[in-house]
Write a protein that holds these residues in place. Structure first.
Motif, PDB file in Angstrom:
ATOM      1  N   SER A 190       0.911  -1.346  -0.257  1.00  0.00           N
ATOM      2  CA  SER A 190      -0.085  -0.036  -0.178  1.00  0.00           C
ATOM      3  C   SER A 190       0.858   1.367  -0.112  1.00  0.00           C
ATOM      4  N   LEU A 191       1.900   1.312   0.659  1.00  0.00           N
ATOM      5  CA  LEU A 191       2.722   2.509   0.916  1.00  0.00           C
ATOM      6  C   LEU A 191       3.419   2.792  -0.303  1.00  0.00           C
ATOM      7  N   ARG A 192       3.930   1.694  -0.906  1.00  0.00           N
ATOM      8  CA  ARG A 192       4.562   1.990  -2.493  1.00  0.00           C
ATOM      9  C   ARG A 192       3.767   2.415  -3.464  1.00  0.00           C
ATOM     10  N   LEU A 193       2.244   1.844  -3.504  1.00  0.00           N
ATOM     11  CA  LEU A 193       1.332   2.172  -4.239  1.00  0.00           C
ATOM     12  C   LEU A 193       0.818   3.402  -4.187  1.00  0.00           C
ATOM     13  N   TYR A 194       0.548   3.905  -3.039  1.00  0.00           N
ATOM     14  CA  TYR A 194       0.027   5.411  -2.754  1.00  0.00           C
ATOM     15  C   TYR A 194       1.257   6.516  -3.231  1.00  0.00           C
ATOM     16  N   LEU A 195       2.412   6.062  -2.845  1.00  0.00           N
ATOM     17  CA  LEU A 195       3.515   6.902  -3.090  1.00  0.00           C
ATOM     18  C   LEU A 195       3.809   7.331  -4.630  1.00  0.00           C
ATOM     19  N   SER A 196       3.541   5.859  -5.310  1.00  0.00           N
ATOM     20  CA  SER A 196       3.998   5.871  -6.614  1.00  0.00           C
ATOM     21  C   SER A 196       2.938   6.601  -7.367  1.00  0.00           C
ATOM     22  N   LEU A 197       1.584   6.483  -7.081  1.00  0.00           N
ATOM     23  CA  LEU A 197       0.475   7.090  -7.680  1.00  0.00           C
ATOM     24  C   LEU A 197       0.602   8.700  -7.461  1.00  0.00           C
ATOM     25  N   PHE A 198       1.212   8.915  -6.127  1.00  0.00           N
ATOM     26  CA  PHE A 198       1.286  10.417  -5.991  1.00  0.00           C
ATOM     27  C   PHE A 198       2.435  11.102  -6.922  1.00  0.00           C
ATOM     28  N   LEU A 199       3.562  10.335  -6.906  1.00  0.00           N
ATOM     29  CA  LEU A 199       4.666  10.733  -7.649  1.00  0.00           C
ATOM     30  C   LEU A 199       4.311  10.973  -9.525  1.00  0.00           C
ATOM     31  N   ARG A 200       3.361   9.712  -9.775  1.00  0.00           N
ATOM     32  CA  ARG A 200       3.197   9.824 -11.228  1.00  0.00           C
ATOM     33  C   ARG A 200       2.101  10.993 -11.302  1.00  0.00           C
ATOM     34  N   TYR A 201       1.161  11.079 -10.516  1.00  0.00           N
ATOM     35  CA  TYR A 201       0.193  12.376 -10.749  1.00  0.00           C
ATOM     36  C   TYR A 201       1.047  13.540 -10.529  1.00  0.00           C
ATOM     37  N   CYS A 202       1.850  13.826  -9.567  1.00  0.00           N
ATOM     38  CA  CYS A 202       2.604  15.107  -9.476  1.00  0.00           C
ATOM     39  C   CYS A 202       3.435  15.361 -10.915  1.00  0.00           C
ATOM     40  N   LEU A 203       4.157  14.411 -11.223  1.00  0.00           N
ATOM     41  CA  LEU A 203       4.883  14.620 -12.566  1.00  0.00           C
ATOM     42  C   LEU A 203       4.040  15.014 -13.855  1.00  0.00           C
ATOM     43  N   ASN A 204       2.964  14.235 -13.871  1.00  0.00           N
ATOM     44  CA  ASN A 204       1.707  14.655 -14.987  1.00  0.00           C
ATOM     45  C   ASN A 204       1.267  15.955 -14.631  1.00  0.00           C
ATOM     46  N   THR A 205       1.198  16.586 -13.134  1.00  0.00           N
ATOM     47  CA  THR A 205       0.423  17.682 -13.070  1.00  0.00           C
ATOM     48  C   THR A 205       1.397  18.677 -13.490  1.00  0.00           C
ATOM     49  N   VAL A 206       2.621  18.703 -12.998  1.00  0.00           N
ATOM     50  CA  VAL A 206       3.820  19.601 -13.374  1.00  0.00           C
ATOM     51  C   VAL A 206       3.899  19.927 -14.783  1.00  0.00           C
ATOM     52  N   ILE A 207       3.948  18.847 -15.414  1.00  0.00           N
ATOM     53  CA  ILE A 207       4.017  19.077 -17.054  1.00  0.00           C
ATOM     54  C   ILE A 207       2.772  19.749 -17.517  1.00  0.00           C
ATOM     55  N   SER A 208       1.612  19.199 -17.228  1.00  0.00           N
ATOM     56  CA  SER A 208       0.441  19.847 -17.319  1.00  0.00           C
ATOM     57  C   SER A 208       0.078  21.346 -17.289  1.00  0.00           C
ATOM     58  N   LEU A 209       0.984  21.637 -16.181  1.00  0.00           N
ATOM     59  CA  LEU A 209       0.825  23.129 -15.649  1.00  0.00           C
ATOM     60  C   LEU A 209       1.648  23.990 -16.606  1.00  0.00           C
ATOM     61  N   VAL A 210       2.834  23.530 -16.593  1.00  0.00           N
ATOM     62  CA  VAL A 210       3.783  24.011 -17.815  1.00  0.00           C
ATOM     63  C   VAL A 210       3.031  24.055 -19.090  1.00  0.00           C
ATOM     64  N   ILE A 211       2.182  23.227 -19.740  1.00  0.00           N
ATOM     65  CA  ILE A 211       1.550  23.299 -20.966  1.00  0.00           C
ATOM     66  C   ILE A 211       0.703  24.354 -20.735  1.00  0.00           C
ATOM     67  N   LEU A 212      -0.106  24.579 -19.701  1.00  0.00           N
ATOM     68  CA  LEU A 212      -1.067  25.519 -19.671  1.00  0.00           C
ATOM     69  C   LEU A 212      -0.342  26.887 -19.665  1.00  0.00           C
ATOM     70  N   TYR A 213       0.864  27.044 -18.876  1.00  0.00           N
ATOM     71  CA  TYR A 213       1.499  28.416 -18.983  1.00  0.00           C
ATOM     72  C   TYR A 213       2.085  28.720 -20.193  1.00  0.00           C
ATOM     73  N   VAL A 214       2.381  27.633 -20.899  1.00  0.00           N
ATOM     74  CA  VAL A 214       3.134  27.919 -22.290  1.00  0.00           C
ATOM     75  C   VAL A 214       2.088  28.256 -23.303  1.00  0.00           C
ATOM     76  N   VAL A 215       0.809  27.872 -23.281  1.00  0.00           N
ATOM     77  CA  VAL A 215      -0.260  28.252 -24.288  1.00  0.00           C
ATOM     78  C   VAL A 215      -0.756  29.602 -23.688  1.00  0.00           C
ATOM     79  N   PHE A 216      -1.098  29.679 -22.499  1.00  0.00           N
ATOM     80  CA  PHE A 216      -1.922  30.897 -22.114  1.00  0.00           C
ATOM     81  C   PHE A 216      -1.192  31.976 -21.476  1.00  0.00           C
TER      82      PHE A 216
END
Length: 148
Positions: free
Chosen positions: A54-80
């Motif tokens: 469970s700990l590895r699973l939730y940490l992994s989900l958190f890390l992946r969500y954070c990576l995707n979020t940071v990249i997505s936020l940069v995309i939003l900044y680049v576009v707008f």
């Protein structure tokens, strides 16, 4: 005119680079993240849920969500080019993460395998950058309506 064309080329190159980063997160998901549900949902899904750390699973989900979020936020900044919009998006990403993680935890621990499709879709929103597909057109129309 030439400067505007050059700026658009730079914008397009930045977007392709960022989309490539999102694709790399997806391509190397087996090497980067612990997720026993990757194979579970590819195979026969009538089996019981796989055993998880469970700990590895939730940490992994958190890390992946954070990576995707940071990249997505940069995309939003680049576009707008709007910091307030990026901050608002970051708050939305945070709220969605908490709601989705609570739903994931609830489905995993309190539901049986009959809720596997609910778990599948909640997990899909956690591990894939789907919110950017909603935010880009939504913010585009918002910006366009404010210009009128």
């Amino acid at each position: 005119m030439l400067q505007k064309l050059l700026n658009n080329k730079i914008l397009i190159a930045q977007l392709f680079f960022l989309i490539g980063l999102l694709a790399m997160v997806r391509a190397f998901e087996h090497q980067l993240f612990y997720d026993p549900f990757l194979d579970y949902f590819k195979g026969e899904s009538t089996l019981p849920y796989p055993q998880t750390d469970s700990l590895r699973l939730y940490l992994s989900l958190f890390l992946r969500y954070c990576l995707n979020t940071v990249i997505s936020l940069v995309i939003l900044y680049v576009v707008f080019k709007d910091v307030a919009l990026v901050r608002f998006s970051a708050v939305l990403y945070g709220i969605f993460f908490v709601v989705l993680l609570v739903g994931f935890y609830g489905c995993l621990n309190y539901c049986d395998e009959s809720c596997r499709m609910v778990l599948f879709y909640i997990r899909r929103f956690l591990i894939q950058p789907l919110f950017i597909l909603l935010f880009l057109p939504g913010f585009y129309f918002q910006v366009q309506s404010q210009k009128k």
